[in-house]
Motif scaffolding. Structure first.
Motif, mmCIF file in Angstrom:
data_model
loop_
_atom_site.group_PDB
_atom_site.id
_atom_site.type_symbol
_atom_site.label_atom_id
_atom_site.label_comp_id
_atom_site.label_asym_id
_atom_site.label_seq_id
_atom_site.Cartn_x
_atom_site.Cartn_y
_atom_site.Cartn_z
ATOM 1 N N GLU A 24 0.828 -1.214 0.000
ATOM 2 C CA GLU A 24 0.000 0.000 0.000
ATOM 3 C C GLU A 24 0.860 1.261 0.000
ATOM 4 N N SER A 25 1.961 1.228 0.727
ATOM 5 C CA SER A 25 2.868 2.382 0.727
ATOM 6 C C SER A 25 3.492 2.574 -0.651
ATOM 7 N N ALA A 26 3.897 1.476 -1.275
ATOM 8 C CA ALA A 26 4.479 1.553 -2.616
ATOM 9 C C ALA A 26 3.462 2.104 -3.612
ATOM 10 N N LEU A 27 2.225 1.619 -3.532
ATOM 11 C CA LEU A 27 1.187 2.111 -4.450
ATOM 12 C C LEU A 27 0.940 3.602 -4.249
ATOM 13 N N ALA A 28 0.944 4.061 -3.021
ATOM 14 C CA ALA A 28 0.762 5.491 -2.755
ATOM 15 C C ALA A 28 1.895 6.309 -3.382
ATOM 16 N N LEU A 29 3.112 5.795 -3.284
ATOM 17 C CA LEU A 29 4.262 6.486 -3.886
ATOM 18 C C LEU A 29 4.172 6.475 -5.412
ATOM 19 N N TYR A 30 3.771 5.339 -5.975
ATOM 20 C CA TYR A 30 3.582 5.284 -7.427
ATOM 21 C C TYR A 30 2.514 6.276 -7.874
ATOM 22 N N ARG A 31 1.435 6.392 -7.106
ATOM 23 C CA ARG A 31 0.370 7.342 -7.467
ATOM 24 C C ARG A 31 0.888 8.782 -7.426
ATOM 25 N N LYS A 32 1.734 9.080 -6.454
ATOM 26 C CA LYS A 32 2.337 10.418 -6.372
ATOM 27 C C LYS A 32 3.207 10.662 -7.611
ATOM 28 N N ALA A 33 4.016 9.667 -7.964
ATOM 29 C CA ALA A 33 4.863 9.766 -9.153
ATOM 30 C C ALA A 33 4.015 9.925 -10.408
ATOM 31 N N LEU A 34 2.909 9.175 -10.468
ATOM 32 C CA LEU A 34 2.038 9.229 -11.639
ATOM 33 C C LEU A 34 1.395 10.610 -11.790
ATOM 34 N N ALA A 35 0.982 11.187 -10.682
ATOM 35 C CA ALA A 35 0.397 12.535 -10.737
ATOM 36 C C ALA A 35 1.425 13.539 -11.276
ATOM 37 N N LEU A 36 2.660 13.416 -10.816
ATOM 38 C CA LEU A 36 3.711 14.314 -11.317
ATOM 39 C C LEU A 36 3.998 14.060 -12.787
ATOM 40 N N ALA A 37 3.966 12.799 -13.202
ATOM 41 C CA ALA A 37 4.193 12.458 -14.612
ATOM 42 C C ALA A 37 3.101 13.078 -15.488
ATOM 43 N N HIS A 38 1.863 13.039 -15.007
ATOM 44 C CA HIS A 38 0.766 13.678 -15.752
ATOM 45 C C HIS A 38 0.946 15.195 -15.782
ATOM 46 N N ASP A 39 1.407 15.757 -14.672
ATOM 47 C CA ASP A 39 1.626 17.210 -14.614
ATOM 48 C C ASP A 39 2.618 17.688 -15.668
ATOM 49 N N ILE A 40 3.628 16.866 -15.934
ATOM 50 C CA ILE A 40 4.638 17.260 -16.923
ATOM 51 C C ILE A 40 4.414 16.578 -18.277
ATOM 52 N N SER A 41 3.293 15.876 -18.406
ATOM 53 C CA SER A 41 2.918 15.191 -19.658
ATOM 54 C C SER A 41 4.019 14.259 -20.156
ATOM 55 N N SER A 42 4.564 13.465 -19.246
ATOM 56 C CA SER A 42 5.634 12.539 -19.606
ATOM 57 C C SER A 42 5.073 11.141 -19.827
ATOM 58 N N GLU A 43 4.820 10.809 -21.081
ATOM 59 C CA GLU A 43 4.273 9.495 -21.410
ATOM 60 C C GLU A 43 5.247 8.375 -21.020
ATOM 61 N N ASP A 44 6.544 8.665 -21.069
ATOM 62 C CA ASP A 44 7.534 7.667 -20.657
ATOM 63 C C ASP A 44 7.323 7.267 -19.200
ATOM 64 N N PHE A 45 7.189 8.258 -18.341
ATOM 65 C CA PHE A 45 6.980 7.966 -16.926
ATOM 66 C C PHE A 45 5.586 7.400 -16.668
ATOM 67 N N ILE A 46 4.592 7.892 -17.382
ATOM 68 C CA ILE A 46 3.237 7.361 -17.228
ATOM 69 C C ILE A 46 3.231 5.870 -17.568
ATOM 70 N N ALA A 47 3.892 5.505 -18.637
ATOM 71 C CA ALA A 47 3.961 4.097 -19.042
ATOM 72 C C ALA A 47 4.722 3.266 -18.016
ATOM 73 N N SER A 48 5.865 3.758 -17.611
ATOM 74 C CA SER A 48 6.721 3.030 -16.680
ATOM 75 C C SER A 48 6.069 2.847 -15.311
ATOM 76 N N ILE A 49 5.480 3.903 -14.797
ATOM 77 C CA ILE A 49 4.867 3.846 -13.467
ATOM 78 C C ILE A 49 3.653 2.919 -13.478
ATOM 79 N N ASN A 50 2.817 3.047 -14.494
ATOM 80 C CA ASN A 50 1.661 2.152 -14.578
ATOM 81 C C ASN A 50 2.092 0.691 -14.731
ATOM 82 N N TYR A 51 3.155 0.464 -15.466
ATOM 83 C CA TYR A 51 3.679 -0.893 -15.620
ATOM 84 C C TYR A 51 4.151 -1.439 -14.269
ATOM 85 N N SER A 52 4.890 -0.634 -13.529
ATOM 86 C CA SER A 52 5.368 -1.059 -12.206
ATOM 87 C C SER A 52 4.201 -1.330 -11.262
ATOM 88 N N MET A 53 3.194 -0.477 -11.306
ATOM 89 C CA MET A 53 2.018 -0.681 -10.467
ATOM 90 C C MET A 53 1.297 -1.975 -10.852
#
Length: 143
Positions: A65-94
């Motif tokens: 649950e802690s890891a998922l919360a951190l991934y969600r934080k990372a994902l929100a930042l990835a969306h903020d900067i429109s980084s499809e690379d990070f969006i793909a990577s973070i969702n894959y890790s999740m």
């Protein structure tokens, strides 16, 4: 991304991997705390708060649950900067984490988001892995 921060995150990730391989819990904990502090110190700071640090911290977090919360934080930042690379990577890790925890419907949702994001990037390996994961999860959720 700030090069200095990227180098710090990369160095800490390398040290965390090395400590994990050597089963050096003390070193691992020290480096984990350093990475946590780096993330927290950069949180909300323009040009310093970046998905790479939060995704890396999540990668080394044992509690699901802690890891998922951190991934969600990372994902929100990835969306903020429109980084499809990070969006793909973070969702894959999740998706992988959720799959390991037998949360297959949630894993499939994340894998599909990862696959969609990979259509906009050049990382062919991630594209292949996301596609394979989607197929695997689709088969698993149908049974």
């Amino acid at each position: 991304m700030n090069t200095k921060i990227y180098k710090q995150v990369h160095s800490l990730a390398s040290q965390l991997l090395e400590a994990a391989q050597k089963e050096d819990e003390q070193c691992f904990e020290q480096r984990y705390l350093e990475l946590t502090a780096l993330c927290e110190n950069n949180a909300g700071v323009e040009r310093k708060d970046h998905p790479v640090q939060w995704e890396t911290l999540a990668d080394f977090t044992d509690d699901t649950e802690s890891a998922l919360a951190l991934y969600r934080k990372a994902l929100a930042l990835a969306h903020d900067i429109s980084s499809e690379d990070f969006i793909a990577s973070i969702n894959y890790s999740m998706a992988l984490l959720l799959q390991q925890n037998k949360r297959l419907d949630e894993a499939l949702a994340c894998a599909l988001l990862s696959k969609a994001a990979t259509e906009l990037i050049v990382d062919n390996e991630l594209k292949r892995e996301a596609f394979k994961l989607v197929k695997s999860l689709q088969a698993a959720t149908k049974s």
